[in-house]
Design an enzyme around this catalytic site. Structure first.
Site, PDB file in Angstrom:
ATOM      1  N   ASP A 179       4.782  -0.273   9.070  1.00 32.06           N
ATOM      2  CA  ASP A 179       3.854  -1.348   8.939  1.00 32.06           C
ATOM      3  C   ASP A 179       4.392  -2.503   8.273  1.00 32.06           C
ATOM      4  O   ASP A 179       3.421  -3.340   7.882  1.00 32.06           O
ATOM      5  CB  ASP A 179       2.353  -0.832   8.295  1.00 32.06           C
ATOM      6  CG  ASP A 179       2.611  -0.276   7.037  1.00 32.06           C
ATOM      7  OD1 ASP A 179       3.570  -0.427   6.323  1.00 32.06           O
ATOM      8  OD2 ASP A 179       1.524   0.308   6.709  1.00 32.06           O
TER       9      ASP A 179
ATOM     10  N   GLU B 155       5.833   6.424  13.230  1.00 32.11           N
ATOM     11  CA  GLU B 155       4.833   6.490  12.396  1.00 32.11           C
ATOM     12  C   GLU B 155       3.747   5.530  12.842  1.00 32.11           C
ATOM     13  O   GLU B 155       3.140   4.697  12.514  1.00 32.11           O
ATOM     14  CB  GLU B 155       4.942   6.216  10.810  1.00 32.11           C
ATOM     15  CG  GLU B 155       3.795   6.468  10.061  1.00 32.11           C
ATOM     16  CD  GLU B 155       4.067   6.009   8.553  1.00 32.11           C
ATOM     17  OE1 GLU B 155       4.225   6.934   7.636  1.00 32.11           O
ATOM     18  OE2 GLU B 155       3.909   4.772   8.333  1.00 32.11           O
TER      19      GLU B 155
ATOM     20  N   ARG C 141      -0.764  -5.577  -1.867  1.00 31.27           N
ATOM     21  CA  ARG C 141      -1.060  -6.794  -2.233  1.00 31.27           C
ATOM     22  C   ARG C 141      -2.676  -6.941  -2.377  1.00 31.27           C
ATOM     23  O   ARG C 141      -2.986  -7.696  -3.326  1.00 31.27           O
ATOM     24  CB  ARG C 141      -0.478  -7.800  -0.905  1.00 31.27           C
ATOM     25  CG  ARG C 141       0.784  -8.045  -0.945  1.00 31.27           C
ATOM     26  CD  ARG C 141       1.207  -9.012   0.438  1.00 31.27           C
ATOM     27  NE  ARG C 141       2.612  -9.225   0.478  1.00 31.27           N
ATOM     28  CZ  ARG C 141       3.575  -8.778   1.065  1.00 31.27           C
ATOM     29  NH1 ARG C 141       3.262  -7.483   1.588  1.00 31.27           N
ATOM     30  NH2 ARG C 141       4.658  -9.308   1.196  1.00 31.27           N
TER      31      ARG C 141
ATOM     32  N   HIS D  85       6.418  -1.307 -10.008  1.00 30.27           N
ATOM     33  CA  HIS D  85       6.981  -1.882  -8.770  1.00 30.27           C
ATOM     34  C   HIS D  85       7.725  -3.113  -9.304  1.00 30.27           C
ATOM     35  O   HIS D  85       7.124  -3.804 -10.380  1.00 30.27           O
ATOM     36  CB  HIS D  85       6.117  -2.130  -7.942  1.00 30.27           C
ATOM     37  CG  HIS D  85       6.551  -2.567  -6.583  1.00 30.27           C
ATOM     38  ND1 HIS D  85       7.311  -3.716  -6.236  1.00 30.27           N
ATOM     39  CD2 HIS D  85       6.696  -2.007  -5.276  1.00 30.27           C
ATOM     40  CE1 HIS D  85       7.729  -3.787  -4.641  1.00 30.27           C
ATOM     41  NE2 HIS D  85       7.555  -2.556  -4.397  1.00 30.27           N
TER      42      HIS D  85
END
Length: 381
Positions: free
Chosen positions: A96, A118, A211, A242
């Site tokens: 995605d 996927e 996000r 991250h």
């Protein structure tokens, strides 16, 4: 020779695409063409090294604080020459990401069939996760081959209007990748973890980066983690932070001075799997970790308001906490205090794959282009 191009650019894509690339390379009638966008540079390089893969093309698009528009334009522009020069018979994209969306769009512009690995995951909320939900929908509209990891994903594609003859139930390639790593068992833990960890204490492994969780939602997550270590003195938290500056600007001020909390830079994949194996349970907003943790018997507290992987919720491998501080604390406390709840989650059956997804995908590609005729047994689900 069947020319199969794989396009990927982030660490999760790389992990899930790696077993497919390795299988493609093992086939005498297939010429694999590996294209990196490097949407994430350092973390993707770790994956390439781990699986001993080399790229044929590297767009190297990453730049500091890149926007979605930056990524989309730079991938489309970079792929223009690559598509024209290599002339693949089929293009594979995974999941995605904006790389997947732009890769599929570029292939469509060149009238090349797209295979979506996927395929079919949905939340039915176009802004959550953002932009992943819409990226998936767009790729579903562009793809000719839909490799669905679960029965629910297949049902989602049918509801979306995809012809059943174009949908293949394969399982998720992340299980293939995980089995490969577990067979190597070569994790070397960083010194900061070795110095930090007390063998008498339980580890909670944390990774959050979406996000929609940036800003105040991530502060709520951090506050919940503080409450957990404050109440449970036998708990250590290992937080893989991250590299996105918007993540680090919240996490480090909130947690850097909290006792029994270790903030680590992202580690390579075997170390991450090793840390999850050592952990009591996992707290994450990562889609991949929702699939990986059940494969090693670890419950997952999902730090999202909804998930496109509801199979784990129904199978009992995961619980949905969102970013509500109280709910994260309560669900974590239940796992820490109630042995029956923990045992039920840790022993639930993984609904995501059997380690043969890559083999099925490659067999389907050979059948699709008429190179060979192979018998394909769908993933049982």
């Amino acid at each position: 020779m069947l020319k199969v191009m794989t396009v990927f650019g982030t660490r999760p894509e790389g992990i899930k695409m790696a077993p497919v690339v390795m299988k493609l390379k093992s086939e005498k009638n297939i010429q694999p063409i590996v294209v990196l966008t490097a949407q994430h540079r350092q973390m993707l390089d770790q994956v390439m090294s781990l699986f001993d893969l080399q790229s044929d093309y590297d767009l190297n698009i990453m730049k500091d604080r890149q926007t979605l528009s930056d990524i989309t334009v730079r991938v489309l522009t970079g792929l223009e020459k690559v598509m024209e020069e290599s002339k693949p018979d089929v293009v594979l994209v995974q999941g995605d990401t904006t790389t997947a969306f732009a890769g599929a769009l570029s292939a469509f512009y060149h009238k090349i069939p797209v295979g979506h690995i996927e395929a079919g995951l949905r939340t039915d909320d176009m802004y959550n996760p953002f932009p992943e939900e819409m990226n998936r929908r767009i790729v579903s509209s562009l793809a000719s081959l839909h490799f669905a990891p679960t029965r629910e994903a297949k049902e989602n594609l049918l509801k979306f209007g995809v012809e059943e003859s174009k949908i293949y139930l394969t399982g998720n390639t992340v299980v293939d990748a995980l089995q490969y790593i577990l067979s190597k068992d070569n994790a070397v833990y960083p010194k900061d973890f070795v110095d930090f960890h007390d063998d008498k204490k339980k580890i909670l492994f944390v990774e959050t980066h979406r996000r929609e969780n940036l800003g105040e939602p991530m502060r709520k997550i951090c506050r919940a983690l503080k409450r957990i270590v404050d109440k449970y003195k036998d708990i250590e938290i290992v937080f893989s932070v991250h590299r996105n500056p918007a993540v680090r600007e919240v996490v480090f001020p909130e947690l850097s001075n909290v006792e029994r909390v270790l903030l680590m830079d992202p580690v390579d994949y075997p170390v991450m799997i090793g840390l999850m194996k050592k952990s009591f349970f996992v707290l994450t907003d990562s889609g991949g970790l929702q699939e990986e943790a059940p494969s090693i018997g670890k419950p997952v507290v999902v730090l999202r308001e909804n998930t496109e992987r509801p199979e784990g919720l129904r199978a009992g491998t995961a619980v949905l906490a969102g970013t509500d501080e109280n709910k994260i604390f309560e669900l974590s406390s239940q796992l820490l205090e109630d042995n029956k709840v923990y045992e039920k989650m840790s022993k639930a059956i993984n609904p995501y794959g059997d380690g043969k997804a890559s083999e099925r995908i490659v067999d389907i590609l050979l059948n699709f282009k008429g190179v060979e005729t192979r018998q394909i047994e769908e993933f049982a689900g």
